[in-house]
Design an enzyme around this catalytic site. Structure first.
Site, PDB file in Angstrom:
ATOM      1  N   HIS A  45       0.958  -1.273   0.014  1.00 11.09           N
ATOM      2  CA  HIS A  45       0.058  -0.106   0.093  1.00 11.09           C
ATOM      3  C   HIS A  45       0.806   1.293  -0.093  1.00 11.09           C
ATOM      4  CE1 HIS A  45       0.371   0.756   4.308  1.00 11.09           C
ATOM      5  NE2 HIS A  45       0.643  -0.510   4.538  1.00 11.09           N
ATOM      6  N   ASP A  47      -0.475   4.354   0.733  1.00 13.01           N
ATOM      7  CA  ASP A  47      -0.851   5.341   1.909  1.00 13.01           C
ATOM      8  C   ASP A  47      -0.294   5.366   2.991  1.00 13.01           C
ATOM      9  OD1 ASP A  47      -2.527   2.854   1.853  1.00 13.01           O
ATOM     10  OD2 ASP A  47      -3.674   4.210   3.436  1.00 13.01           O
ATOM     11  N   ASP A  79       6.549   1.296   6.547  1.00 14.24           N
ATOM     12  CA  ASP A  79       5.140   0.771   6.343  1.00 14.24           C
ATOM     13  C   ASP A  79       4.108   1.970   5.646  1.00 14.24           C
ATOM     14  OD1 ASP A  79       2.344  -0.168   6.853  1.00 14.24           O
ATOM     15  OD2 ASP A  79       2.267   0.714   8.855  1.00 14.24           O
ATOM     16  N   GLU A 113      -5.185   1.461   2.862  1.00 17.10           N
ATOM     17  CA  GLU A 113      -4.934   0.447   3.592  1.00 17.10           C
ATOM     18  C   GLU A 113      -5.070   0.856   4.913  1.00 17.10           C
ATOM     19  OE1 GLU A 113      -2.912  -2.574   6.358  1.00 17.10           O
ATOM     20  OE2 GLU A 113      -2.363  -0.251   6.072  1.00 17.10           O
TER      21      GLU A 113
END
Length: 422
Positions: A45, A47, A79, A113
């Site tokens: 992801h 975002d 992340d 996400e």
């Protein structure tokens, strides 16, 4: 970010399309279409969690800052932007080295996400018979090493049921000097109800919850002593020595294979600095339960709703209670004996010189189960970052070593996947 990612993939020679949802688009890419090769579907992801410098960051959260120790600071570094770019780096490395890419790669990179991947599950179910139909296995790099030194492969995740409980009474906020002692106060009721959910030792107080949990077998119990993890690792991650359990084994079980209940916040209460003598008219408490095999969401929900209502009833309050499920995500467990995991194990040994720890994780990545159900294929979690990366927290980072060696790991994994199919 979607435009950037699509552009980078196109520059590498991938076939790219952006699928609009009601929210940021899903970026789909196909690199290679050789029917004689295995096809690996990778997910990530683009975002990130919100971040402000005033939250306590030592650097600007949306500017990459690399210190002299090789720590790369920035929101999303671990992340999940670092791992997502790692897949692009693998393609680029093969092109520059003139090495044939060992598999066909399908990419699914989403942009929502961190807000629950709204709309993505339906998309995955639909594309399971379309864009994803050629996948032989799935690989996700959106988690972290257990410690800081030894890589791991993750074959299980806890689920997450997130709840809200509201208590309301007065028609508007009240002055405590005028109305204190004359009306049932919603905040008082809410604090009482929340205090009945979990104790200071982490024990869930809702009757029947633990009866749903899959019993611990001797075979599973025997896996924990050999895992490379210490209580010092935990204390480093915590930034304190406020651990509940005294042993590695009990700590890991509490994190992976037993449920937990956490209180997250209260809406409607006065939370700014200073004093304000207000009685809030309505407050909403938020808590979650991390679920494990064999806890089914509907069974957990019934136990939660019945218990919260029963505890509120004991107060004989004239206020109004409402409790509901905000969202849920099911736990997931895969087979670590599958060729997908075997290829990843060989890659870890090749790049890092050690056998990986086989771990479960305490967090939830609902898309893992969605891909498994939609494709019917084995799903592997292959982490790049380490336990001290502070994902979702201030000063999030990714160590340069983990990034560079992680790129090698992803590439080696694809080569071992190809070797295993010969």
């Amino acid at each position: 970010m979607a435009q950037f990612l699509a552009s980078e993939l196109e520059n590498l020679g991938a076939e790219v399309e952006q699928r609009p949802l009601d929210l940021p688009p899903v970026v789909l890419a196909r690199y290679g279409n050789d029917k004689s090769k295995r096809t690996i579907l990778v997910y990530g992801h683009y975002d990130v969690q919100p971040a402000l410098k005033e939250d306590g960051w030592a650097t600007e959260p949306f500017e990459l800052t690399v210190d002299d120790q090789g720590r790369m600071y920035g929101r999303g570094s671990t992340d999940d932007k670092g791992p997502v770019l790692g897949w692009l780096n693998v393609i680029e490395a093969h092109k520059r080295a003139g090495v044939e890419f060992p598999v066909n790669l399908l990419c699914c990179f989403e942009g929502m996400e961190e807000y629950g991947s709204e709309g993505l599950e339906e998309f995955i179910q639909t594309e399971g018979k379309e864009f994803f139909k050629d996948a032989d296995a799935v690989c996700i790099s959106d988690n972290y090493w257990l410690g800081t030194e030894k890589p791991c492969l993750t074959y299980g995740l806890r689920g997450c049921n997130y709840y809200s409980v509201s208590i309301s009474g007065p028609g508007q906020d009240l002055h405590s000097g005028v109305f204190g002692g004359t009306a049932h106060e919603p905040m008082t009721d809410l604090v009482h109800v929340l205090s009945k959910l979990v104790d200071s030792q982490g024990n869930i107080l809702i009757p029947g919850i633990m009866d749903l949990v899959e019993p611990l077998t001797e075979e599973e119990k025997s896996l924990y002593p050999g895992i490379n993890y210490t209580m010092d690792n935990l204390h480093e991650s915590l930034g304190s020595e406020t651990s509940i359990h005294s042993t590695k084994e009990r700590t890991l079980m509490a994190r992976w294979r037993y449920p937990s209940l956490s209180l997250h916040g209260i809406e409607g209460a006065y939370s700014a600095p200073g004093a304000k003598t207000v009685i809030p008219a309505k407050v909403i408490g938020k808590f979650s339960i991390r679920t494990v095999p064999n806890m089914e969401s509907e069974d957990v929900n019934k136990l939660v709703f019945d218990y919260v209502k029963a505890e509120f009833a004991k107060l004989n309050s004239k206020n109004t209670l409402n409790v509901w499920l905000q969202h849920d995500g099911k736990w997931w467990v895969a087979s670590p004996k599958h060729w997908n995991f075997s290829a990843a194990s060989k890659a870890v040994k090749q790049v890092f010189g050690v056998e990986p720890d086989m771990t479960r994780e305490g967090g939830s990545i609902p898309v893992t189960l969605s891909f498994e159900q939609a494709t019917g294929k084995n799903v592997l979690l292959l982490p790049m970052g380490s336990s001290t990366d502070a994902a979702h927290s201030i000063n999030e980072k990714l160590d340069k070593r983990n990034y560079i060696e992680g790129i090698k790991l992803l590439g080696a994994y694809l080569h071992y996947v190809a070797e295993d199919s010969e």
